[in-house]
Motif scaffolding. Structure first.
Motif, PDB file in Angstrom:
ATOM      1  N   ARG A 108       0.639  -1.153  -0.138  1.00 51.18           N
ATOM      2  CA  ARG A 108      -0.077   0.128  -0.041  1.00 51.18           C
ATOM      3  C   ARG A 108       0.923   1.252   0.178  1.00 51.18           C
ATOM      4  O   ARG A 108       0.288   2.442  -0.510  1.00 51.18           O
ATOM      5  CB  ARG A 108      -1.065  -0.190   1.239  1.00 51.18           C
ATOM      6  N   TYR A 166      -1.742   3.206  -3.964  1.00 50.98           N
ATOM      7  CA  TYR A 166      -2.684   2.510  -3.318  1.00 50.98           C
ATOM      8  C   TYR A 166      -4.174   3.343  -3.034  1.00 50.98           C
ATOM      9  O   TYR A 166      -5.074   2.909  -3.411  1.00 50.98           O
ATOM     10  CB  TYR A 166      -2.584   1.645  -2.547  1.00 50.98           C
ATOM     11  N   TYR A 167      -3.696   4.434  -2.463  1.00 48.80           N
ATOM     12  CA  TYR A 167      -4.660   5.150  -1.797  1.00 48.80           C
ATOM     13  C   TYR A 167      -5.195   6.316  -2.690  1.00 48.80           C
ATOM     14  O   TYR A 167      -6.160   6.956  -2.442  1.00 48.80           O
ATOM     15  CB  TYR A 167      -3.976   6.105  -0.408  1.00 48.80           C
TER      16      TYR A 167
END
Length: 372
Positions: A108, A166-167
């Motif tokens: 992530r 990822y965010y």
């Protein structure tokens, strides 16, 4: 999941490579054409599509707007278009990208997929356009909007390191409330202030803004804080990350899943840009999170979250004003005058007499009444 968009032209990728190297954005050359395409698309909507469509669809409203209001109208059309485009991309990637869904904390933070990079690029292109417009018309949009554009551009640009790629689609979902915010503004300009459609839209606007920006957003910001803190602790403990972490996946995930088989060497794809310490041994690797990068990203998120809370209060006030009836002007009756006249005090003014003394003067309305 690979980027479904065509690859960047070689000359364009080579032209931006020195800038990407200087700013440590290694995936920017892979998506620079998408950034520029998105920025150009929004500019085209602003200066060409919006004026023409608006004149055709709203011939009695748009041409009569003042220059400042017309600028705001065109910007809201761009914002509406952008929110529909980028929300669709983000939701599609979150649903379809199984590789992204199975990432562990290291994936992530440092993982990269082409599909997430596409969302990152379209968001960066919009905020690049937004920065240019708000900087040019800062007197119209204010310093708060300029600060929002700067912070948002910074947050989405670091995704090209890649950092917290990822965010990217997750924070894009802030924009789920934007269509309703734009509709609310359009209702005012279309002389529908206080109408039932604006009321229903206002309810949905406040609900989505609260859910997406004040609940979902802070929750995901805490998750980013947790992943960064885990990485900083791992670095301070000098503990190597296990081999399963070099793939970016949870150790329970199987590399033989159908989504991985369909991709081109996705394990190497996901973590190929990760900042790995070259001292590797026995299947271990050290990943590094620069402290300044973590602080800049988290500070930008705090600023954006604070602005969202401020704007939510302003939105509540704006919606309330449109549906609360205005208080009736107060009048004060004085006792009946001679000859059946009644004096109604309708206003108070302040005057200065010949000696310079200030005195209050009632503007009165005399009404003759019928004596019984």
């Amino acid at each position: 999941m690979l980027d479904p968009f065509p690859a960047a032209p070689r000359f364009l990728a080579q032209a931006v490579q020195p800038l990407a190297t200087a700013l440590s954005l290694p995936t920017l050359p892979l998506h620079i054409h998408e950034v520029l395409f998105a920025c150009a698309l929004y500019q085209l909507i602003h200066v060409w599509a919006s004026p023409r469509l608006s004149r055709r669809l709203f011939p009695h409203t748009y041409p009569r707007l003042e220059r400042r209001a017309r600028l705001g109208w065109d910007v809201h059309v761009v914002s509406l278009s952008q929110s529909l485009i980028v929300n669709s991309l983000a939701l599609w990637v979150m649903w379809a990208d199984d590789e992204r869904r199975r990432l562990a904390w290291h994936g992530r933070l440092w993982g990269y997929t082409g599909a997430s990079g596409l969302v990152q690029a379209f968001a960066t292109g919009y905020f690049l356009w937004d920065l240019m417009v708000t900087a040019r018309y800062v007197a119209v949009f204010g310093w708060g909007m300029l600060a929002h554009a700067v912070c948002a551009l910074m947050v989405f640009s670091v995704g090209f390191r890649p950092f917290v790629n990822y965010y990217g689609p997750i924070f894009i979902l802030y924009e789920l409330s934007s269509p309703f915010l734009n509709f609310h503004w359009f209702f005012d300009k279309l002389q529908m202030t206080g109408s039932r459609p604006q009321l229903y839209n206002g309810i949905v606007l406040l609900a989505t803004f609260f859910a997406c920006r004040l609940v979902w957003g802070p929750y995901q910001t805490v998750r980013v804080f947790a992943d960064v803190w885990t990485a900083l602790r791992a670095a301070s403990d000098a503990g190597p990350v296990r081999l399963s972490s070099t793939t970016g996946y949870n150790s329970s995930s199987s590399s033989s899943s159908s989504s991985i088989v369909r991709s081109v060497d996705p394990v190497a794809e996901v973590m190929r840009f990760a900042p790995v310490d070259r001292e590797q041994a026995g299947g271990h690797a050290h990943f590094v999170v620069p402290l300044w990068l973590a602080l800049v990203y988290l500070l930008a998120n705090v600023v954006l979250t604070s602005l969202n809370f401020y704007w939510f209060n302003k939105m509540i006030d704006a919606v309330r004003k449109r549906f609360q009836p205005a208080p009736a002007p107060a009048t004060e009756k004085t006792p009946a005058m001679a000859n059946g006249e009644t004096v109604m005090a309708s206003a108070v003014s302040v005057q200065r007499d010949a000696q310079g003394h200030v005195r209050a003067v009632l503007d009165v309305e005399r009404r003759r009444t019928t004596a019984r």
